[in-house]
Design a protein around this motif. Structure first.
Motif, PDB file in Angstrom:
ATOM      1  N   GLY A  27     -41.833 -53.604 -34.952  1.00 26.81           N
ATOM      2  CA  GLY A  27     -42.800 -53.999 -35.970  1.00 26.81           C
ATOM      3  C   GLY A  27     -43.714 -55.130 -35.533  1.00 26.81           C
ATOM      4  N   GLY A  28     -43.463 -55.732 -34.371  1.00 26.97           N
ATOM      5  CA  GLY A  28     -44.349 -56.754 -33.830  1.00 26.97           C
ATOM      6  C   GLY A  28     -44.143 -58.171 -34.334  1.00 26.97           C
ATOM      7  N   LEU A  29     -43.132 -58.403 -35.178  1.00 29.25           N
ATOM      8  CA  LEU A  29     -42.924 -59.745 -35.732  1.00 29.25           C
ATOM      9  C   LEU A  29     -42.662 -60.779 -34.640  1.00 29.25           C
ATOM     10  CD1 LEU A  29     -42.537 -61.664 -38.172  1.00 29.25           C
ATOM     11  CD2 LEU A  29     -40.106 -61.053 -38.091  1.00 29.25           C
ATOM     12  N   ALA A  30     -41.790 -60.473 -33.698  1.00 31.16           N
ATOM     13  CA  ALA A  30     -41.419 -61.462 -32.676  1.00 31.16           C
ATOM     14  C   ALA A  30     -42.621 -61.867 -31.823  1.00 31.16           C
ATOM     15  CB  ALA A  30     -40.287 -60.927 -31.804  1.00 31.16           C
ATOM     16  N   GLU A  31     -43.431 -60.922 -31.442  1.00 31.66           N
ATOM     17  CA  GLU A  31     -44.624 -61.235 -30.643  1.00 31.66           C
ATOM     18  C   GLU A  31     -45.562 -62.150 -31.428  1.00 31.66           C
ATOM     19  OE1 GLU A  31     -47.227 -61.192 -27.354  1.00 31.66           O
ATOM     20  OE2 GLU A  31     -45.270 -60.225 -27.438  1.00 31.66           O
ATOM     21  N   SER A  32     -45.757 -61.849 -32.686  1.00 28.05           N
ATOM     22  CA  SER A  32     -46.607 -62.677 -33.538  1.00 28.05           C
ATOM     23  C   SER A  32     -46.031 -64.092 -33.689  1.00 28.05           C
ATOM     24  CB  SER A  32     -46.736 -62.012 -34.914  1.00 28.05           C
ATOM     25  OG  SER A  32     -47.439 -62.836 -35.795  1.00 28.05           O
ATOM     26  N   MET A  33     -44.718 -64.199 -33.869  1.00 28.84           N
ATOM     27  CA  MET A  33     -44.090 -65.510 -34.044  1.00 28.84           C
ATOM     28  C   MET A  33     -44.085 -66.311 -32.748  1.00 28.84           C
ATOM     29  SD  MET A  33     -43.549 -65.794 -37.246  1.00 28.84           S
ATOM     30  CE  MET A  33     -45.133 -64.944 -37.302  1.00 28.84           C
ATOM     31  N   PHE A  34     -44.014 -65.622 -31.605  1.00 29.65           N
ATOM     32  CA  PHE A  34     -44.163 -66.298 -30.316  1.00 29.65           C
ATOM     33  C   PHE A  34     -45.520 -67.004 -30.260  1.00 29.65           C
ATOM     34  CE2 PHE A  34     -46.523 -65.645 -26.343  1.00 29.65           C
ATOM     35  CZ  PHE A  34     -45.930 -66.613 -25.556  1.00 29.65           C
ATOM     36  N   HIS A  35     -46.581 -66.291 -30.631  1.00 26.21           N
ATOM     37  CA  HIS A  35     -47.926 -66.882 -30.612  1.00 26.21           C
ATOM     38  C   HIS A  35     -48.039 -68.032 -31.618  1.00 26.21           C
ATOM     39  CE1 HIS A  35     -49.698 -64.156 -27.736  1.00 26.21           C
ATOM     40  NE2 HIS A  35     -49.167 -63.137 -28.389  1.00 26.21           N
ATOM     41  N   THR A  36     -47.419 -67.881 -32.774  1.00 23.05           N
ATOM     42  CA  THR A  36     -47.418 -68.956 -33.777  1.00 23.05           C
ATOM     43  C   THR A  36     -46.762 -70.210 -33.216  1.00 23.05           C
ATOM     44  OG1 THR A  36     -47.412 -67.422 -35.639  1.00 23.05           O
ATOM     45  CG2 THR A  36     -46.526 -69.619 -36.054  1.00 23.05           C
ATOM     46  N   ALA A  37     -45.602 -70.049 -32.596  1.00 26.35           N
ATOM     47  CA  ALA A  37     -44.867 -71.197 -32.046  1.00 26.35           C
ATOM     48  C   ALA A  37     -45.643 -71.860 -30.920  1.00 26.35           C
ATOM     49  CB  ALA A  37     -43.491 -70.758 -31.549  1.00 26.35           C
ATOM     50  N   LYS A  38     -46.200 -71.058 -30.040  1.00 26.37           N
ATOM     51  CA  LYS A  38     -46.950 -71.602 -28.900  1.00 26.37           C
ATOM     52  C   LYS A  38     -48.154 -72.408 -29.378  1.00 26.37           C
ATOM     53  CE  LYS A  38     -48.461 -70.201 -24.359  1.00 26.37           C
ATOM     54  NZ  LYS A  38     -47.396 -70.362 -23.392  1.00 26.37           N
ATOM     55  N   LYS A  39     -48.897 -71.867 -30.338  1.00 26.15           N
ATOM     56  CA  LYS A  39     -50.060 -72.567 -30.873  1.00 26.15           C
ATOM     57  C   LYS A  39     -49.639 -73.844 -31.602  1.00 26.15           C
ATOM     58  CE  LYS A  39     -54.129 -72.064 -33.857  1.00 26.15           C
ATOM     59  NZ  LYS A  39     -54.085 -73.462 -34.225  1.00 26.15           N
ATOM     60  N   HIS A  40     -48.564 -73.767 -32.377  1.00 31.93           N
ATOM     61  CA  HIS A  40     -48.119 -74.943 -33.131  1.00 31.93           C
ATOM     62  C   HIS A  40     -47.668 -76.060 -32.182  1.00 31.93           C
ATOM     63  CE1 HIS A  40     -47.287 -76.972 -36.799  1.00 31.93           C
ATOM     64  NE2 HIS A  40     -45.984 -77.039 -36.602  1.00 31.93           N
ATOM     65  N   ALA A  41     -46.935 -75.704 -31.148  1.00 34.17           N
ATOM     66  CA  ALA A  41     -46.513 -76.708 -30.163  1.00 34.17           C
ATOM     67  C   ALA A  41     -47.729 -77.350 -29.496  1.00 34.17           C
ATOM     68  CB  ALA A  41     -45.591 -76.082 -29.120  1.00 34.17           C
ATOM     69  N   LYS A  42     -48.718 -76.534 -29.172  1.00 33.73           N
ATOM     70  CA  LYS A  42     -49.942 -77.062 -28.563  1.00 33.73           C
ATOM     71  C   LYS A  42     -50.671 -77.978 -29.543  1.00 33.73           C
ATOM     72  CE  LYS A  42     -54.049 -75.647 -26.049  1.00 33.73           C
ATOM     73  NZ  LYS A  42     -54.843 -74.532 -25.542  1.00 33.73           N
ATOM     74  N   ASP A  43     -50.796 -77.551 -30.791  1.00 36.68           N
ATOM     75  CA  ASP A  43     -51.474 -78.361 -31.813  1.00 36.68           C
ATOM     76  C   ASP A  43     -50.771 -79.700 -32.042  1.00 36.68           C
ATOM     77  OD1 ASP A  43     -53.323 -76.317 -32.133  1.00 36.68           O
ATOM     78  OD2 ASP A  43     -52.499 -75.620 -34.053  1.00 36.68           O
ATOM     79  N   LEU A  44     -49.436 -79.706 -31.915  1.00 39.36           N
ATOM     80  CA  LEU A  44     -48.665 -80.939 -32.084  1.00 39.36           C
ATOM     81  C   LEU A  44     -48.700 -81.832 -30.843  1.00 39.36           C
ATOM     82  CD1 LEU A  44     -45.488 -79.532 -33.888  1.00 39.36           C
ATOM     83  CD2 LEU A  44     -47.286 -80.954 -34.915  1.00 39.36           C
ATOM     84  N   GLY A  45     -49.238 -81.304 -29.742  1.00 35.90           N
ATOM     85  CA  GLY A  45     -49.318 -82.072 -28.505  1.00 35.90           C
ATOM     86  C   GLY A  45     -47.996 -82.209 -27.772  1.00 35.90           C
ATOM     87  N   ILE A  46     -47.102 -81.252 -28.007  1.00 32.11           N
ATOM     88  CA  ILE A  46     -45.771 -81.349 -27.385  1.00 32.11           C
ATOM     89  C   ILE A  46     -45.563 -80.306 -26.298  1.00 32.11           C
ATOM     90  CG2 ILE A  46     -44.713 -82.432 -29.394  1.00 32.11           C
ATOM     91  CD1 ILE A  46     -43.446 -79.663 -30.054  1.00 32.11           C
ATOM     92  N   GLN A  47     -46.567 -79.491 -26.009  1.00 31.34           N
ATOM     93  CA  GLN A  47     -46.420 -78.435 -25.011  1.00 31.34           C
ATOM     94  C   GLN A  47     -46.919 -78.909 -23.657  1.00 31.34           C
ATOM     95  OE1 GLN A  47     -47.389 -74.334 -26.069  1.00 31.34           O
ATOM     96  NE2 GLN A  47     -48.605 -74.236 -24.210  1.00 31.34           N
ATOM     97  N   GLY A  48     -46.148 -78.628 -22.613  1.00 31.79           N
ATOM     98  CA  GLY A  48     -46.587 -78.923 -21.256  1.00 31.79           C
ATOM     99  C   GLY A  48     -45.496 -79.577 -20.442  1.00 31.79           C
ATOM    100  N   PRO A  49     -45.744 -79.785 -19.170  1.00 36.20           N
ATOM    101  CA  PRO A  49     -44.757 -80.398 -18.284  1.00 36.20           C
ATOM    102  C   PRO A  49     -44.235 -81.718 -18.843  1.00 36.20           C
ATOM    103  CG  PRO A  49     -46.597 -79.544 -17.012  1.00 36.20           C
ATOM    104  CD  PRO A  49     -46.984 -79.435 -18.460  1.00 36.20           C
ATOM    105  N   GLY A  50     -42.913 -81.871 -18.773  1.00 34.12           N
ATOM    106  CA  GLY A  50     -42.266 -83.063 -19.300  1.00 34.12           C
ATOM    107  C   GLY A  50     -42.035 -83.006 -20.799  1.00 34.12           C
ATOM    108  N   LYS A  51     -42.537 -81.950 -21.423  1.00 29.99           N
ATOM    109  CA  LYS A  51     -42.419 -81.790 -22.876  1.00 29.99           C
ATOM    110  C   LYS A  51     -41.667 -80.494 -23.157  1.00 29.99           C
ATOM    111  CE  LYS A  51     -46.694 -84.361 -23.511  1.00 29.99           C
ATOM    112  NZ  LYS A  51     -48.078 -84.317 -23.983  1.00 29.99           N
TER     113      LYS A  51
END
Length: 105
Positions: A27-51
């Motif tokens: 049904g595609g839920l997991a793929e959609s939630m992966f993108h949600t999590a990735k964007k949210h982590a980026k928006d929070l400034g917590i994504q990247g090396p050392g994070k």
């Protein structure tokens, strides 16, 4: 002692199966939630090396409990039903270091 490249890694099982067998991304839920999590982590400034890093994964072997995601190195397994659940995992566990008890498997 070496510092890990990422403090935490969130893996989303995005496995699909044909023929109606249960899988995390039917049904595609997991793929959609992966993108949600990735964007949210980026928006929070917590994504990247050392994070933190948010990744797709193949089958994690817990199909009957899916959809599932897991945070390493903590070894905390989650299930979720919507974007609010996923954003809570990102904020509470990845950013603040506090696992979300109500979503744990």
């Amino acid at each position: 002692m070496n510092m890990p490249f990422y403090q935490r890694h969130l893996f989303f099982c995005i496995n699909r199966r044909e023929g109606g067998e249960q899988a995390c991304n039917n049904g595609g839920l997991a793929e959609s939630m992966f993108h949600t999590a990735k964007k949210h982590a980026k928006d929070l400034g917590i994504q990247g090396p050392g994070k933190v890093r948010v990744n797709r994964s193949g089958c994690l072997g817990r199909c009957s409990e899916g959809p599932v995601a897991v945070v390493y190195p903590d070894g905390v397994w989650y299930t979720y039903v919507d974007a609010d659940d996923v954003r809570e995992i990102v904020e509470s566990h990845l950013r603040d270091g506090v696992p979300v008890a109500r979503l744990r498997l």
